[in-house]
Enzyme design. Structure first.
Site, short mmCIF file in Angstrom:
data_model
loop_
_atom_site.label_atom_id
_atom_site.label_comp_id
_atom_site.label_asym_id
_atom_site.label_seq_id
_atom_site.Cartn_x
_atom_site.Cartn_y
_atom_site.Cartn_z
N SER A 65 0.68 -9.05 1.28
CA SER A 65 -0.76 -9.03 1.46
C SER A 65 -1.05 -8.93 2.95
O SER A 65 -0.29 -9.48 3.77
CB SER A 65 -1.36 -10.34 0.92
OG SER A 65 -2.64 -10.54 1.46
N SER A 66 -2.14 -8.25 3.29
CA SER A 66 -2.50 -8.14 4.72
C SER A 66 -2.74 -9.53 5.31
O SER A 66 -2.55 -9.77 6.50
CB SER A 66 -3.77 -7.31 4.88
OG SER A 66 -3.60 -6.07 4.27
N HIS A 106 0.84 -1.21 0.00
CA HIS A 106 0.00 0.00 0.00
C HIS A 106 0.87 1.26 0.00
O HIS A 106 0.57 2.24 -0.68
CB HIS A 106 -0.86 0.06 1.27
CG HIS A 106 -1.83 -1.07 1.42
ND1 HIS A 106 -1.68 -2.06 2.37
CD2 HIS A 106 -2.98 -1.36 0.74
CE1 HIS A 106 -2.69 -2.90 2.29
NE2 HIS A 106 -3.49 -2.51 1.31
N GLN A 131 -9.33 -7.38 -10.14
CA GLN A 131 -9.91 -6.13 -9.60
C GLN A 131 -9.46 -4.94 -10.45
O GLN A 131 -10.27 -4.08 -10.82
CB GLN A 131 -9.46 -5.95 -8.15
CG GLN A 131 -9.67 -4.56 -7.59
CD GLN A 131 -9.40 -4.47 -6.10
OE1 GLN A 131 -10.16 -4.98 -5.29
NE2 GLN A 131 -8.32 -3.81 -5.70
N GLU A 156 -1.26 -4.39 -9.03
CA GLU A 156 -1.48 -5.52 -9.97
C GLU A 156 -1.70 -6.84 -9.23
O GLU A 156 -2.09 -7.82 -9.83
CB GLU A 156 -0.28 -5.65 -10.91
CG GLU A 156 -0.24 -4.58 -11.98
CD GLU A 156 0.92 -4.74 -12.94
OE1 GLU A 156 1.86 -5.51 -12.64
OE2 GLU A 156 0.88 -4.08 -13.99
N GLN A 188 -18.05 -6.38 0.08
CA GLN A 188 -17.19 -7.21 -0.77
C GLN A 188 -16.71 -8.47 -0.07
O GLN A 188 -15.92 -9.23 -0.63
CB GLN A 188 -16.04 -6.40 -1.36
CG GLN A 188 -14.96 -5.98 -0.38
CD GLN A 188 -13.94 -5.07 -1.05
OE1 GLN A 188 -14.18 -3.89 -1.25
NE2 GLN A 188 -12.78 -5.62 -1.41
#
Ligand code: PAF
Length: 267
Positions: free
Chosen positions: A183-184, A35, A151, A146, A59
């Protein structure tokens, strides 16, 4: 520290007297280097940078998943400050969904495949909130990674076909040194799973075909949902324990195909 703005109307009032280009980074918080990379790029290319932190309930396929999503606002604010973000838009669900989610935006082609097939409704929730955020923020450029390739395609397609006055900027996936896409969700992997996880990226980049990659993942203890080559990329989703990982890499030259006509107009 970025100035926190909590409602769409507060941001609109703040935005009116601002001049200069606005770069926007939408997030669900629990921020990591991926991020922050988007924020730095936005900082380099715009006069004003806005990030949003909104854990979008529409979502998520499962309520439990939504509830379990880590909320780390204080740490997020520090990271955003370090990246030079000026404003943090942090609304609540009532101000984002005054209609209770009766108005939606959906896409009927790309959104049915891969992630869309395994996560029904996910992309409608995502597109709906992204459209709301883009309309509220009024940015010149919006930055997407990406890593969530499908998405990104859908957001580009929506922006092009709904004539949104914003440039969607695609940014390369940020990876750990061992190749694992940031990624979280990685924070939920056990040390043993963290050691195994980079195999996903490694196999995607190998010369093996999609079926062989799927088999190798199974042998290694992953539960793969798909490994497929589309849109000039090789994409995969696989569970490791109760953590769902997704990743994608450029497709090998022999598999390269032009983007499906449906994606045209994405710029
Ligand atoms: O990629 C995400 O974090 C989310 O899907 C987004 C774009 C912030 C919309 O909620």
């Amino acid at each position: 520290m970025p100035t926190i703005v909590s409602t769409p109307s507060d941001w609109r009032n703040l935005r009116k007297p601002l001049s200069g280009s606005v770069g926007f980074v939408p997030t669900m918080g629990n921020l990591h280097e991926g991020h922050i990379d988007l924020c730095r790029r936005a900082r380099a290319e715009n006069d004003i940078v806005v990030a949003s932190v909104f854990v979008n309930p529409t979502q998520f396929n499962q309520t439990l998943d939504f509830e379990k999503y880590a909320r780390t606002l204080a740490a997020d604010q520090n990271l955003l400050a370090e990246a030079g973000v000026d404003y943090l838009f942090h609304p609540d669900a009532d101000s984002m969904y005054p209609d209770g989610y009766s108005v939606k935006v959906s896409e009927e082609e790309i959104a049915q495949e891969l992630e869309g097939a395994f996560r029904p409704g996910h992309f409608t929730g995502m597109l709906t909130v992204v459209l709301k955020l883009l309309n509220i923020i009024g940015a010149d450029r919006a930055y997407f990674g990406e890593k969530d390739f499908q998405q990104l395609l859908l957001v580009k397609k929506m922006a092009a076909n709904l004539f949104l006055p914003v440039e969607i900027v695609a940014c390369p996936t940020v990876r750990a040194q061992n190749g694992l896409a940031l990624s979280s969700r990685n924070a939920r992997l056990t040390p043993a799973q963290l050691e195994k996880a980079p195999l996903l990226a490694e196999l995607l980049q190998s010369g093996m075909d999609d079926a062989a990659v799927m088999k190798k993942l199974e042998e290694a203890g992953f539960k793969p949902e798909y490994v497929e080559t589309r849109w000039g990329r090789r994409l995969a989703a696989a569970w490791l324990g109760d953590v769902r990982l997704i990743d994608n890499v450029p497709a090998a030259e022999k598999h390269k195909e032009v983007l499906h006509a449906a994606v045209s107009g994405c710029g």
